[in-house]
Scaffold this motif. Structure first.
Motif, PDB file in Angstrom:
ATOM      1  N   LYS A 193     -55.751  36.094  64.055  1.00 18.96           N
ATOM      2  CA  LYS A 193     -56.101  34.833  63.415  1.00 18.96           C
ATOM      3  C   LYS A 193     -56.385  35.011  61.925  1.00 18.96           C
ATOM      4  CE  LYS A 193     -59.155  30.851  63.962  1.00 18.96           C
ATOM      5  NZ  LYS A 193     -60.268  30.252  64.726  1.00 18.96           N
ATOM      6  N   ARG A 194     -57.056  36.108  61.575  1.00 19.07           N
ATOM      7  CA  ARG A 194     -57.390  36.336  60.166  1.00 19.07           C
ATOM      8  C   ARG A 194     -56.128  36.558  59.329  1.00 19.07           C
ATOM      9  NH1 ARG A 194     -61.757  40.850  58.022  1.00 19.07           N
ATOM     10  NH2 ARG A 194     -61.730  40.216  55.824  1.00 19.07           N
ATOM     11  N   VAL A 195     -55.179  37.333  59.859  1.00 20.69           N
ATOM     12  CA  VAL A 195     -53.916  37.582  59.146  1.00 20.69           C
ATOM     13  C   VAL A 195     -53.119  36.289  59.020  1.00 20.69           C
ATOM     14  CG1 VAL A 195     -51.743  38.857  59.198  1.00 20.69           C
ATOM     15  CG2 VAL A 195     -53.861  39.979  59.927  1.00 20.69           C
ATOM     16  N   LYS A 196     -53.118  35.489  60.092  1.00 16.42           N
ATOM     17  CA  LYS A 196     -52.406  34.204  60.070  1.00 16.42           C
ATOM     18  C   LYS A 196     -52.983  33.283  58.997  1.00 16.42           C
ATOM     19  CE  LYS A 196     -49.904  30.764  62.014  1.00 16.42           C
ATOM     20  NZ  LYS A 196     -50.487  29.577  61.416  1.00 16.42           N
ATOM     21  N   THR A 197     -54.311  33.276  58.862  1.00 11.97           N
ATOM     22  CA  THR A 197     -54.951  32.445  57.841  1.00 11.97           C
ATOM     23  C   THR A 197     -54.544  32.894  56.438  1.00 11.97           C
ATOM     24  OG1 THR A 197     -56.848  32.115  59.306  1.00 11.97           O
ATOM     25  CG2 THR A 197     -57.160  31.613  56.976  1.00 11.97           C
ATOM     26  N   VAL A 198     -54.497  34.207  56.224  1.00 14.22           N
ATOM     27  CA  VAL A 198     -54.096  34.738  54.915  1.00 14.22           C
ATOM     28  C   VAL A 198     -52.648  34.366  54.606  1.00 14.22           C
ATOM     29  CG1 VAL A 198     -53.689  36.850  53.593  1.00 14.22           C
ATOM     30  CG2 VAL A 198     -55.756  36.634  54.987  1.00 14.22           C
ATOM     31  N   ILE A 199     -51.754  34.500  55.589  1.00 14.11           N
ATOM     32  CA  ILE A 199     -50.344  34.165  55.381  1.00 14.11           C
ATOM     33  C   ILE A 199     -50.176  32.672  55.088  1.00 14.11           C
ATOM     34  CG2 ILE A 199     -48.095  34.012  56.521  1.00 14.11           C
ATOM     35  CD1 ILE A 199     -48.731  36.620  57.933  1.00 14.11           C
ATOM     36  N   ASP A 200     -50.913  31.824  55.812  1.00 17.78           N
ATOM     37  CA  ASP A 200     -50.856  30.383  55.556  1.00 17.78           C
ATOM     38  C   ASP A 200     -51.298  30.052  54.134  1.00 17.78           C
ATOM     39  OD1 ASP A 200     -49.916  29.841  58.072  1.00 17.78           O
ATOM     40  OD2 ASP A 200     -51.887  29.388  58.931  1.00 17.78           O
ATOM     41  N   THR A 201     -52.350  30.720  53.674  1.00 19.48           N
ATOM     42  CA  THR A 201     -52.835  30.489  52.304  1.00 19.48           C
ATOM     43  C   THR A 201     -51.791  30.912  51.278  1.00 19.48           C
ATOM     44  OG1 THR A 201     -55.104  30.887  53.049  1.00 19.48           O
ATOM     45  CG2 THR A 201     -54.692  30.995  50.679  1.00 19.48           C
ATOM     46  N   ILE A 202     -51.167  32.076  51.517  1.00 24.90           N
ATOM     47  CA  ILE A 202     -50.130  32.571  50.594  1.00 24.90           C
ATOM     48  C   ILE A 202     -48.956  31.601  50.543  1.00 24.90           C
ATOM     49  CG2 ILE A 202     -48.415  34.385  50.262  1.00 24.90           C
ATOM     50  CD1 ILE A 202     -50.474  36.379  51.349  1.00 24.90           C
ATOM     51  N   ILE A 203     -48.524  31.120  51.706  1.00 26.00           N
ATOM     52  CA  ILE A 203     -47.387  30.195  51.753  1.00 26.00           C
ATOM     53  C   ILE A 203     -47.723  28.884  51.056  1.00 26.00           C
ATOM     54  CG2 ILE A 203     -45.952  28.809  53.301  1.00 26.00           C
ATOM     55  CD1 ILE A 203     -46.050  31.115  55.285  1.00 26.00           C
ATOM     56  N   LYS A 204     -48.953  28.371  51.256  1.00 26.64           N
ATOM     57  CA  LYS A 204     -49.347  27.122  50.597  1.00 26.64           C
ATOM     58  C   LYS A 204     -49.387  27.289  49.082  1.00 26.64           C
ATOM     59  CE  LYS A 204     -52.022  25.172  54.426  1.00 26.64           C
ATOM     60  NZ  LYS A 204     -53.374  24.811  54.933  1.00 26.64           N
ATOM     61  N   ASP A 205     -49.922  28.427  48.622  1.00 27.71           N
ATOM     62  CA  ASP A 205     -49.947  28.694  47.178  1.00 27.71           C
ATOM     63  C   ASP A 205     -48.527  28.758  46.615  1.00 27.71           C
ATOM     64  OD1 ASP A 205     -52.683  28.757  47.100  1.00 27.71           O
ATOM     65  OD2 ASP A 205     -52.826  30.931  47.315  1.00 27.71           O
ATOM     66  N   ALA A 206     -47.654  29.487  47.305  1.00 25.91           N
ATOM     67  CA  ALA A 206     -46.269  29.628  46.839  1.00 25.91           C
ATOM     68  C   ALA A 206     -45.559  28.279  46.820  1.00 25.91           C
ATOM     69  CB  ALA A 206     -45.512  30.615  47.730  1.00 25.91           C
ATOM     70  N   ASP A 207     -45.785  27.472  47.858  1.00 23.60           N
ATOM     71  CA  ASP A 207     -45.149  26.155  47.917  1.00 23.60           C
ATOM     72  C   ASP A 207     -45.643  25.262  46.786  1.00 23.60           C
ATOM     73  OD1 ASP A 207     -43.574  24.038  49.290  1.00 23.60           O
ATOM     74  OD2 ASP A 207     -45.548  23.150  49.577  1.00 23.60           O
ATOM     75  N   ARG A 208     -46.949  25.290  46.537  1.00 22.85           N
ATOM     76  CA  ARG A 208     -47.501  24.447  45.470  1.00 22.85           C
ATOM     77  C   ARG A 208     -46.974  24.849  44.098  1.00 22.85           C
ATOM     78  NH1 ARG A 208     -52.133  24.892  42.265  1.00 22.85           N
ATOM     79  NH2 ARG A 208     -52.775  26.764  43.391  1.00 22.85           N
ATOM     80  N   VAL A 209     -46.950  26.148  43.831  1.00 22.34           N
ATOM     81  CA  VAL A 209     -46.526  26.620  42.510  1.00 22.34           C
ATOM     82  C   VAL A 209     -45.025  26.423  42.313  1.00 22.34           C
ATOM     83  CG1 VAL A 209     -46.300  28.652  41.036  1.00 22.34           C
ATOM     84  CG2 VAL A 209     -48.419  28.258  42.294  1.00 22.34           C
ATOM     85  N   PHE A 210     -44.228  26.884  43.289  1.00 24.53           N
ATOM     86  CA  PHE A 210     -42.780  26.819  43.121  1.00 24.53           C
ATOM     87  C   PHE A 210     -42.272  25.383  43.152  1.00 24.53           C
ATOM     88  CE2 PHE A 210     -42.919  31.313  43.747  1.00 24.53           C
ATOM     89  CZ  PHE A 210     -41.759  31.797  43.168  1.00 24.53           C
ATOM     90  N   SER A 211     -42.787  24.579  44.099  1.00 22.11           N
ATOM     91  CA  SER A 211     -42.309  23.197  44.166  1.00 22.11           C
ATOM     92  C   SER A 211     -42.722  22.425  42.932  1.00 22.11           C
ATOM     93  CB  SER A 211     -42.866  22.520  45.426  1.00 22.11           C
ATOM     94  OG  SER A 211     -44.280  22.465  45.380  1.00 22.11           O
TER      95      SER A 211
END
Length: 399
Positions: A228-246
């Motif tokens: 669960k902890r790794v999944k939370t970190v990956i979700d945060t990374i993906i959200k950051d990448a989506d916000r910045v790149f989009s």
């Protein structure tokens, strides 16, 4: 057994084993070194083959990622139509409509460019062009001989300068010869590029059709296989990448389109030749930070000198300065408000690294990548700061 134990010194036996092992390792390394070119070639060929296969998938995903917001808006508009309200899925219709809109837009842009270039090429008198080329050639020739005469009068050895000029001209000839011999490679690269573009479009259509299903499926997979902890970190990374790149890439694309249209319109009103072509070049240049003004002013100067229309050239340069000022201070920050502001020094460093790694595409992707690194760095700093505060609170409570 005792006979061998009495006669074998344990210390020398261990040394012998180390020596034998070392010799075996050296032998294997030497054999590996001998086969290194073959191994490197095999690995390189395999890597190239894998990249050739994966490239259309990656490019298709990027296209789908950039077009997905537009698709969602089209789907929402179609949902408002009465005949389509009761349908469970209209994603296919929305994708088809989006494709038609994009194709029509590209067709109109290409048709407009071809029409403008053809009309202005016809307007130019071929005899005047030939006469202008002859005049420029004669001017350069007269300048060369006049320079040689002046050097002779100043007792400067002109033979060495003439030799340098001849060497320079020979180098130009060799470059043109190599350029003509490389046209075959250019044709092969163009063929590979067309194939990659075709398959990328196919993959992008599949991604657009199945994007929600893919997000749900892979989210479920990661939730099952990852802690669960790794999944939370990956979700945060993906959200950051989506916000910045989009935020960055879409905002940059909209800004480039708006600047290109405005520049083309104003330059056409001014009367500068090839206004639409210059507007297109400036719009494309705006995709890369600091590149739009460079491309714009260079294009204005080249067209102004070529047509001897210096008045329009000056007016166009002043107009571009005003357009860039309004865009840079009002429109551009508003469009990129969802992304991250980064220091100009980081932008320049990102552009340098991106250009060295991926050329033009690397330069386009470099700035949002640098912004994403900044976001992650600041997030790590906040986590470290939070840990320090928590530790200080615990120490104060215990104390």
């Amino acid at each position: 057994m005792n006979f061998f134990k009495d006669r074998i010194n344990k210390k020398y036996f261990e040394i012998s084993m180390y020596v034998i092992f070392t010799c075996i390792v050296i032998f294997l390394l030497s054999r590996f070194t001998d086969q290194l070119p073959l191994i490197a070639g095999t690995v390189g060929s395999a890597t190239k083959w894998v990249i050739t296969i994966i490239k259309p998938v990656i490019v298709g995903f990027i296209i789908a990622y950039l077009l997905f917001p537009m698709l969602e808006k089209l789907e929402a508009l179609l949902r408002k139509l009465k005949p389509l309200k009761k349908k469970s899925s209209i994603r296919g219709l929305a994708v088809a409509l989006q494709g038609i809109i994009i194709l029509l837009g590209l067709f109109l842009i290409v048709s407009l460019l071809v029409s403008v270039i053809t009309r202005q090429a016809r307007a130019a008198n071929s005899e005047d062009i030939i006469e202008g080329i002859k005049t420029y050639a004669d001017s350069i020739n007269n300048l060369y001989w006049d320079l040689m005469d002046r050097l002779d009068k100043l007792n400067i050895n002109s033979a060495e300068i003439k030799s340098s000029v001849d060497t320079f001209m020979n180098n130009i000839g060799s470059y043109l010869l190599n350029l003509s011999s490389g046209l075959g490679n250019l044709a092969n690269n163009l063929k590979d590029g067309v194939a990659t573009a075709f398959f990328s479009l196919i993959f992008s259509i599949y991604f657009l059709l199945d994007m929600p299903k893919l997000k749900t499926y892979w989210g479920r997979v990661f939730e099952i296989i990852l802690p669960k902890r790794v999944k939370t970190v990956i979700d945060t990374i993906i959200k950051d990448a989506d916000r910045v790149f989009s935020g960055y890439i879409r905002g940059q694309a909209i800004d480039a389109f708006m600047v290109g249209v405005v520049v083309s319109t104003i330059f056409s009103i001014i009367g500068i030749q090839y206004a639409i072509v210059i507007g297109l070049l400036i719009g494309l240049g705006n995709l890369i930070p600091y590149m739009g003004p460079v491309v714009g002013y260079s294009s204005i100067v080249v067209v102004g000198i070529a047509t001897s229309d210096y008045k329009s050239m000056v007016i166009a340069a002043v107009s571009l300065l005003i357009i860039q000022a309004i865009d840079g201070n009002l429109i551009y920050p508003k469009l990129l408000s969802t992304s991250v502001n980064i220091h100009p020094m980081i932008v320049i460093i990102s552009l340098t690294v991106g250009a060295s790694i991926g050329g033009l595409v690397g330069m386009i992707v470099a700035v949002p990548t640098g912004a994403l690194v900044k976001v992650w760095f600041e997030r790590l700093i906040k986590l470290a700061e939070k840990k320090n505060l928590d530790k200080e609170k615990k120490d104060s409570i215990n104390g």
